[in-house]
Scaffold this motif. Structure first.
Motif, PDB file in Angstrom:
ATOM      1  N   TYR A   1     -51.858   5.202 -60.021  1.00 36.55           N
ATOM      2  CA  TYR A   1     -52.664   6.424 -60.743  1.00 36.55           C
ATOM      3  C   TYR A   1     -53.499   7.095 -60.078  1.00 36.55           C
ATOM      4  CZ  TYR A   1     -56.901   3.473 -61.690  1.00 36.55           C
ATOM      5  OH  TYR A   1     -58.020   2.977 -61.550  1.00 36.55           O
TER       6      TYR A   1
ATOM      7  N   GLU B   1     -37.548  12.205 -58.374  1.00 41.10           N
ATOM      8  CA  GLU B   1     -38.680  11.387 -59.304  1.00 41.10           C
ATOM      9  C   GLU B   1     -39.331  10.512 -58.695  1.00 41.10           C
ATOM     10  OE1 GLU B   1     -40.152  10.301 -62.946  1.00 41.10           O
ATOM     11  OE2 GLU B   1     -39.311  12.140 -62.256  1.00 41.10           O
ATOM     12  N   GLN B   2     -38.940   9.730 -57.648  1.00 45.41           N
ATOM     13  CA  GLN B   2     -39.679   8.965 -56.833  1.00 45.41           C
ATOM     14  C   GLN B   2     -40.834   9.526 -56.130  1.00 45.41           C
ATOM     15  OE1 GLN B   2     -37.357   6.647 -54.025  1.00 45.41           O
ATOM     16  NE2 GLN B   2     -38.818   5.274 -53.456  1.00 45.41           N
TER      17      GLN B   2
ATOM     18  N   VAL C   1     -49.278  14.514 -60.920  1.00 45.70           N
ATOM     19  CA  VAL C   1     -48.811  13.305 -61.722  1.00 45.70           C
ATOM     20  C   VAL C   1     -49.831  12.140 -62.143  1.00 45.70           C
ATOM     21  CG1 VAL C   1     -47.103  11.560 -62.106  1.00 45.70           C
ATOM     22  CG2 VAL C   1     -46.121  13.709 -61.192  1.00 45.70           C
TER      23      VAL C   1
ATOM     24  N   PHE D   1     -44.998  11.901 -57.290  1.00 48.03           N
ATOM     25  CA  PHE D   1     -46.266  11.260 -57.621  1.00 48.03           C
ATOM     26  C   PHE D   1     -47.245  12.017 -56.408  1.00 48.03           C
ATOM     27  CE2 PHE D   1     -49.497   7.890 -56.906  1.00 48.03           C
ATOM     28  CZ  PHE D   1     -50.283   8.423 -58.183  1.00 48.03           C
TER      29      PHE D   1
ATOM     30  N   ASP E   1     -44.007   2.028 -59.591  1.00 48.74           N
ATOM     31  CA  ASP E   1     -43.288   1.963 -58.290  1.00 48.74           C
ATOM     32  C   ASP E   1     -43.464   0.301 -57.686  1.00 48.74           C
ATOM     33  OD1 ASP E   1     -41.877   2.539 -55.594  1.00 48.74           O
ATOM     34  OD2 ASP E   1     -42.675   4.561 -56.009  1.00 48.74           O
TER      35      ASP E   1
ATOM     36  N   HIS F   1     -47.644   6.418 -61.995  1.00 52.76           N
ATOM     37  CA  HIS F   1     -46.453   6.216 -61.203  1.00 52.76           C
ATOM     38  C   HIS F   1     -46.086   4.844 -61.006  1.00 52.76           C
ATOM     39  CE1 HIS F   1     -43.000   7.214 -58.344  1.00 52.76           C
ATOM     40  NE2 HIS F   1     -43.542   6.269 -57.728  1.00 52.76           N
TER      41      HIS F   1
ATOM     42  N   SER G   1     -44.481   9.342 -63.695  1.00 52.90           N
ATOM     43  CA  SER G   1     -43.274   9.241 -63.053  1.00 52.90           C
ATOM     44  C   SER G   1     -42.834   7.923 -62.779  1.00 52.90           C
ATOM     45  CB  SER G   1     -43.250  10.395 -61.992  1.00 52.90           C
ATOM     46  OG  SER G   1     -44.427   9.747 -60.947  1.00 52.90           O
ATOM     47  N   ALA G   2     -41.681   7.648 -62.002  1.00 50.95           N
ATOM     48  CA  ALA G   2     -41.282   6.436 -61.741  1.00 50.95           C
ATOM     49  C   ALA G   2     -40.176   6.227 -60.424  1.00 50.95           C
ATOM     50  CB  ALA G   2     -40.876   5.597 -62.806  1.00 50.95           C
TER      51      ALA G   2
END
Length: 406
Positions: free
Chosen positions: A132, A229-230, A238, A233, A243, A241, A174-175
């Motif tokens: 974060y 998308e990856q 964002v 962040f 991950d 995230h 996001s992710a």
């Protein structure tokens, strides 16, 4: 009478996915100190003509191969290279119980016909965390995240953080989408271990429903593709995230980030899904098997793994002292919440296909589910429909694989 010094030998290593510079940083000094009579020849693995298949075709078979579990059949077993380590383990009284049993048991289950041990686990491997951006939490007056949160709590935080201000779209979440599938806490395979179909469709629906809701939050649309998308962040807009935890992940472009444990779903195992470690394998054609095993033992020694752990690499041995000092010698990681990485116990690796069942490349199977997820997140189809389509496509992949073996 003094023992004769060991004869000099050269051990060749093919280690796809690991650069020679990393090998030198992590292992070279320890090997030179403990095994001065051994010269390591690092074989190129990238570029034309440097796959393990290329080396085998030329008759240049290395002594040691590093591989990952998902490709060990294609890149080792099916090439006629397999060598059972059990005899050397017995001769050197090597303690296999020092490793996290997940890594030994799953590899034997995946590769052995009669209990053979073809490889030993080597870092890196990757677990999951939630990153974060503290600056955004400060900007919007929201409390920082904490370990042990649920996805429901994170969803509420994402809802509050998704907004447009001064023409800038700030996303709450996001992710890295692959982690939802390949590193799931249920240890659920995409292709059923015993049937030619999608595994556990009801569980996949539960997971899809949990994650897709984040992309239905106003001002939090999913990016156009998995790569975007990856990486979004890293742009600083964002808040959170999901991950992998990886010592390779570069977040230096963000001024003030941290991480917490991966959230848990209601009713799901409180475990961290993982991407398995690599495995160090000896080839049966190698002329210096004992020296190769000595090299592997040193690469996996407590001394080397402790140094690795202090630099941020998760150890493959079950040693809490190492996880307690994870990242402490890293200028970046030493100030982060490293307890997040091991807040829950690791989930077992996903089971492989049962003996006699047709194998589909894991990455191919997972890609079908990733595409299905994106379609549902974009609103092209509902979750039930995309999972049915993925099941159909997966069955087609099985038939393709069957036709190749006829």
């Amino acid at each position: 009478m003094a023992e004769k010094p060991p004869q000099p030998v050269t051990i060749t290593i093919h280690s796809a996915g690991v650069a020679e510079a990393e090998f030198n940083t992590r292992f070279k000094d320890a090997l030179a100190k403990k095994l001065p009579h051994v010269t390591i020849q690092w074989l190129p693995t990238s570029g034309a003509g440097n796959t393990i298949q290329d080396y085998v075709a030329r008759g240049e078979i290395p002594d040691i191969i590093r591989n990952i579990a998902s490709t060990v059949h294609d890149n080792y077993l099916n090439l006629g290279l397999s060598y059972d380590l059990r005899e050397l383990v017995k001769k050197y009284k090597y303690d296999l119980d020092r490793f996290n049993p997940l890594f030994i048991d799953s590899f034997v289950s995946m590769t052995a016909q009669n209990g053979e041990l073809y490889g030993l686990p080597v870092s890196p491997f990757f677990s999951r965390v939630l990153y974060y951006n503290k600056d955004l939490f400060d900007k919007f007056g929201q409390p920082y995240l904490k370990d042990g949160m649920t996805w429901d709590e994170v969803y509420e935080a994402a809802r509050k953080m998704s907004r447009v201000e001064d023409g800038v779209n700030y996303r709450g979440f996001s992710a890295f989408l692959s982690t939802f599938i390949a590193y799931n806490e249920y240890s659920l395979s995409t292709l059923d271990p015993a049937k030619d179909q999608l595994s556990g469709i009801d569980t996949w629906k539960k997971m899809f429903d949990n994650y897709i809701r984040f992309y239905q939050i106003p001002n939090n649309p999913i990016a156009a593709n998995i790569t975007e998308e990856q990486n979004i962040f890293k742009k600083g807009t964002v808040a959170m995230h999901a991950d992998i935890y990886s010592p390779y992940l570069d977040l230096s472009m963000l001024k003030n980030w941290d991480m917490v444990s991966i959230p848990v779903m209601n009713g799901a195992p409180k475990k961290i899904g993982i991407f398995q470690p690599g495995y160090l394998l000896i080839t049966k054609q190698g002329k210096h098997k004992e020296e190769a095993f000595q090299v592997i033992m040193e690469m996996l020694s407590d001394e080397v793994q402790m140094k690795d752990a202090r630099n941020g690499f998760l150890p493959t041995v079950a040693n809490k002292e190492m996880t307690n000092v994870l990242g402490q010698d890293s200028a970046i990681l030493k100030s982060k919440n490293m307890k997040a990485v091991g807040y829950y116990e690791l989930a077992a690796p996903r089971p492989s296909r049962q003996k006699g069942m047709t194998v589909v490349d894991t990455r191919t199977a997972d890609k079908l589910l990733e595409n299905a997820f994106i379609d549902a997140a974009l609103g092209k189809d509902d979750v039930n429909t995309v999972l049915r389509k993925a099941d159909d496509l997966l069955r087609q992949e099985v038939e393709k694989a069957k036709s190749k073996t006829k």
